[in-house]
Write a protein that holds these residues in place. Structure first.
Motif, PDB file in Angstrom:
ATOM      1  N   GLY A  12      -0.234  -6.142  22.984  1.00  0.00           N
ATOM      2  CA  GLY A  12       0.702  -6.235  24.098  1.00  0.00           C
ATOM      3  C   GLY A  12       1.336  -4.900  24.468  1.00  0.00           C
ATOM      4  O   GLY A  12       1.119  -3.883  23.794  1.00  0.00           O
ATOM      5  N   PRO A  13       2.127  -4.915  25.531  1.00  0.00           N
ATOM      6  CA  PRO A  13       2.816  -3.694  25.956  1.00  0.00           C
ATOM      7  C   PRO A  13       3.889  -3.304  24.934  1.00  0.00           C
ATOM      8  O   PRO A  13       4.453  -4.160  24.252  1.00  0.00           O
ATOM      9  CB  PRO A  13       3.430  -4.073  27.295  1.00  0.00           C
ATOM     10  N   VAL A  14       4.151  -2.010  24.856  1.00  0.00           N
ATOM     11  CA  VAL A  14       5.118  -1.500  23.886  1.00  0.00           C
ATOM     12  C   VAL A  14       6.128  -0.585  24.549  1.00  0.00           C
ATOM     13  O   VAL A  14       5.909  -0.089  25.655  1.00  0.00           O
ATOM     14  CB  VAL A  14       4.416  -0.709  22.749  1.00  0.00           C
ATOM     15  N   LYS A  15       7.218  -0.354  23.838  1.00  0.00           N
ATOM     16  CA  LYS A  15       8.193   0.663  24.194  1.00  0.00           C
ATOM     17  C   LYS A  15       8.031   1.789  23.171  1.00  0.00           C
ATOM     18  O   LYS A  15       7.835   1.522  21.985  1.00  0.00           O
ATOM     19  CB  LYS A  15       9.610   0.119  24.118  1.00  0.00           C
ATOM     20  N   VAL A  16       8.117   3.011  23.632  1.00  0.00           N
ATOM     21  CA  VAL A  16       8.094   4.143  22.716  1.00  0.00           C
ATOM     22  C   VAL A  16       9.517   4.317  22.202  1.00  0.00           C
ATOM     23  O   VAL A  16      10.435   4.614  22.969  1.00  0.00           O
ATOM     24  CB  VAL A  16       7.593   5.432  23.410  1.00  0.00           C
ATOM     25  N   LEU A  17       9.706   4.129  20.894  1.00  0.00           N
ATOM     26  CA  LEU A  17      11.034   4.228  20.290  1.00  0.00           C
ATOM     27  C   LEU A  17      11.305   5.642  19.783  1.00  0.00           C
ATOM     28  O   LEU A  17      12.447   6.088  19.793  1.00  0.00           O
ATOM     29  CB  LEU A  17      11.169   3.225  19.146  1.00  0.00           C
ATOM     30  N   GLU A  18      10.266   6.304  19.328  1.00  0.00           N
ATOM     31  CA  GLU A  18      10.384   7.679  18.839  1.00  0.00           C
ATOM     32  C   GLU A  18       9.092   8.415  19.162  1.00  0.00           C
ATOM     33  O   GLU A  18       8.041   7.812  19.313  1.00  0.00           O
ATOM     34  CB  GLU A  18      10.633   7.717  17.333  1.00  0.00           C
ATOM     35  N   GLY A  19       9.210   9.749  19.242  1.00  0.00           N
ATOM     36  CA  GLY A  19       8.022  10.558  19.456  1.00  0.00           C
ATOM     37  C   GLY A  19       8.017  11.352  20.746  1.00  0.00           C
ATOM     38  O   GLY A  19       7.084  12.096  21.010  1.00  0.00           O
ATOM     39  N   GLU A  20       9.071  11.193  21.567  1.00  0.00           N
ATOM     40  CA  GLU A  20       9.129  11.904  22.843  1.00  0.00           C
ATOM     41  C   GLU A  20      10.160  13.026  22.851  1.00  0.00           C
ATOM     42  O   GLU A  20      10.340  13.699  23.857  1.00  0.00           O
ATOM     43  CB  GLU A  20       9.472  10.926  23.972  1.00  0.00           C
ATOM     44  N   ALA A  21      10.836  13.244  21.748  1.00  0.00           N
ATOM     45  CA  ALA A  21      11.955  14.186  21.710  1.00  0.00           C
ATOM     46  C   ALA A  21      11.518  15.640  21.837  1.00  0.00           C
ATOM     47  O   ALA A  21      10.420  16.022  21.441  1.00  0.00           O
ATOM     48  CB  ALA A  21      12.734  14.024  20.406  1.00  0.00           C
ATOM     49  N   CYS A  22      12.406  16.420  22.391  1.00  0.00           N
ATOM     50  CA  CYS A  22      12.333  17.875  22.357  1.00  0.00           C
ATOM     51  C   CYS A  22      13.775  18.329  22.532  1.00  0.00           C
ATOM     52  O   CYS A  22      14.273  18.450  23.648  1.00  0.00           O
ATOM     53  CB  CYS A  22      11.437  18.440  23.449  1.00  0.00           C
ATOM     54  N   ARG A  23      14.456  18.510  21.389  1.00  0.00           N
ATOM     55  CA  ARG A  23      15.883  18.793  21.438  1.00  0.00           C
ATOM     56  C   ARG A  23      16.291  19.711  20.293  1.00  0.00           C
ATOM     57  O   ARG A  23      15.637  19.762  19.260  1.00  0.00           O
ATOM     58  CB  ARG A  23      16.690  17.507  21.385  1.00  0.00           C
ATOM     59  N   VAL A  24      17.396  20.386  20.507  1.00  0.00           N
ATOM     60  CA  VAL A  24      17.973  21.212  19.447  1.00  0.00           C
ATOM     61  C   VAL A  24      18.726  20.282  18.502  1.00  0.00           C
ATOM     62  O   VAL A  24      19.549  19.477  18.931  1.00  0.00           O
ATOM     63  CB  VAL A  24      18.931  22.278  20.026  1.00  0.00           C
ATOM     64  N   LYS A  25      18.429  20.401  17.228  1.00  0.00           N
ATOM     65  CA  LYS A  25      19.104  19.581  16.219  1.00  0.00           C
ATOM     66  C   LYS A  25      20.333  20.298  15.671  1.00  0.00           C
ATOM     67  O   LYS A  25      21.408  19.728  15.584  1.00  0.00           O
ATOM     68  CB  LYS A  25      18.149  19.249  15.077  1.00  0.00           C
ATOM     69  N   ASN A  26      20.153  21.570  15.285  1.00  0.00           N
ATOM     70  CA  ASN A  26      21.285  22.337  14.788  1.00  0.00           C
ATOM     71  C   ASN A  26      20.975  23.819  14.786  1.00  0.00           C
ATOM     72  O   ASN A  26      19.836  24.232  15.015  1.00  0.00           O
ATOM     73  CB  ASN A  26      21.741  21.869  13.399  1.00  0.00           C
ATOM     74  N   MET A  27      22.023  24.597  14.533  1.00  0.00           N
ATOM     75  CA  MET A  27      21.892  26.051  14.473  1.00  0.00           C
ATOM     76  C   MET A  27      22.586  26.530  13.207  1.00  0.00           C
ATOM     77  O   MET A  27      23.683  26.072  12.888  1.00  0.00           O
ATOM     78  CB  MET A  27      22.548  26.705  15.690  1.00  0.00           C
ATOM     79  N   ASP A  28      21.946  27.432  12.500  1.00  0.00           N
ATOM     80  CA  ASP A  28      22.531  28.067  11.327  1.00  0.00           C
ATOM     81  C   ASP A  28      23.060  29.423  11.787  1.00  0.00           C
ATOM     82  O   ASP A  28      22.285  30.335  12.036  1.00  0.00           O
ATOM     83  CB  ASP A  28      21.472  28.226  10.233  1.00  0.00           C
ATOM     84  N   ILE A  29      24.405  29.503  11.928  1.00  0.00           N
ATOM     85  CA  ILE A  29      25.009  30.721  12.474  1.00  0.00           C
ATOM     86  C   ILE A  29      26.051  31.282  11.522  1.00  0.00           C
ATOM     87  O   ILE A  29      26.555  30.577  10.643  1.00  0.00           O
ATOM     88  CB  ILE A  29      25.669  30.458  13.845  1.00  0.00           C
ATOM     89  N   GLU A  30      26.340  32.541  11.697  1.00  0.00           N
ATOM     90  CA  GLU A  30      27.430  33.201  10.997  1.00  0.00           C
ATOM     91  C   GLU A  30      28.421  33.672  12.054  1.00  0.00           C
ATOM     92  O   GLU A  30      28.018  34.195  13.096  1.00  0.00           O
ATOM     93  CB  GLU A  30      26.919  34.377  10.177  1.00  0.00           C
ATOM     94  N   THR A  31      29.715  33.473  11.760  1.00  0.00           N
ATOM     95  CA  THR A  31      30.760  33.898  12.685  1.00  0.00           C
ATOM     96  C   THR A  31      31.706  34.857  11.978  1.00  0.00           C
ATOM     97  O   THR A  31      31.657  35.006  10.757  1.00  0.00           O
ATOM     98  CB  THR A  31      31.572  32.691  13.206  1.00  0.00           C
ATOM     99  N   ARG A  32      32.547  35.485  12.731  1.00  0.00           N
ATOM    100  CA  ARG A  32      33.521  36.425  12.150  1.00  0.00           C
ATOM    101  C   ARG A  32      34.501  35.710  11.222  1.00  0.00           C
ATOM    102  O   ARG A  32      35.091  36.315  10.360  1.00  0.00           O
ATOM    103  CB  ARG A  32      34.284  37.147  13.260  1.00  0.00           C
ATOM    104  N   ASP A  33      34.659  34.405  11.407  1.00  0.00           N
ATOM    105  CA  ASP A  33      35.567  33.619  10.569  1.00  0.00           C
ATOM    106  C   ASP A  33      34.966  33.315   9.202  1.00  0.00           C
ATOM    107  O   ASP A  33      35.686  32.880   8.308  1.00  0.00           O
ATOM    108  CB  ASP A  33      35.924  32.311  11.258  1.00  0.00           C
TER     109      ASP A  33
END
Length: 128
Positions: free
Chosen positions: A106-127
């Motif tokens: 039968g027909p389906v919905k795609v629940l996962e597998g279409e993403a293209c997104r930023v998840k996180n960033m590993d940064i250093e700050t002056r603080d």
């Protein structure tokens, strides 16, 4: 090579977000890329290296987490991976997902597998 335009958008979005912080260094940017996007990871990494030059992102790593295909079928209640068809000769092709229910057809919905997104960033700050 649409990877370059996708990465250009990611770099622009990350740089815009980083304006909110007093960033001294970016170690890594982690993105989630779905299997259905058909984006080449090596091409994305190369584009990131080139497009990040001359910015606070220069020298940072682009880390890519895959998001595998998960389908949902309202007809039979199936939720899981898509059936894959080996498309190509002598193993040089690509697996192509069948976007119908592997259980009932039968027909389906795609629940996962279409993403293209930023998840996180590993940064250093002056603080830090």
């Amino acid at each position: 090579m649409h990877e370059a335009s996708v990465v250009a958008n990611i770099v622009d979005a990350v740089l815009e977000e980083l304006k909110k912080y007093d960033v001294t260094k970016v170690n890594a940017v982690t993105i989630v890329v779905g299997d259905l996007t058909q984006l080449g990871i090596e091409q994305m990494e190369f584009a990131y290296e080139v497009l990040s030059q001359g910015t606070v992102l220069e020298g940072s790593k682009l880390l890519v987490e895959p998001e595998h295909i998960v389908l949902g079928c309202d007809k039979c209640g199936y939720e899981g991976p898509a059936k894959m068809i080996d498309f190509g000769e002598d193993g040089y092709g690509h697996d192509i997902p069948v976007l119908s229910c592997p259980k009932c057809g039968g027909p389906v919905k795609v629940l996962e597998g279409e993403a293209c997104r930023v998840k996180n960033m590993d940064i250093e700050t002056r603080d830090d």
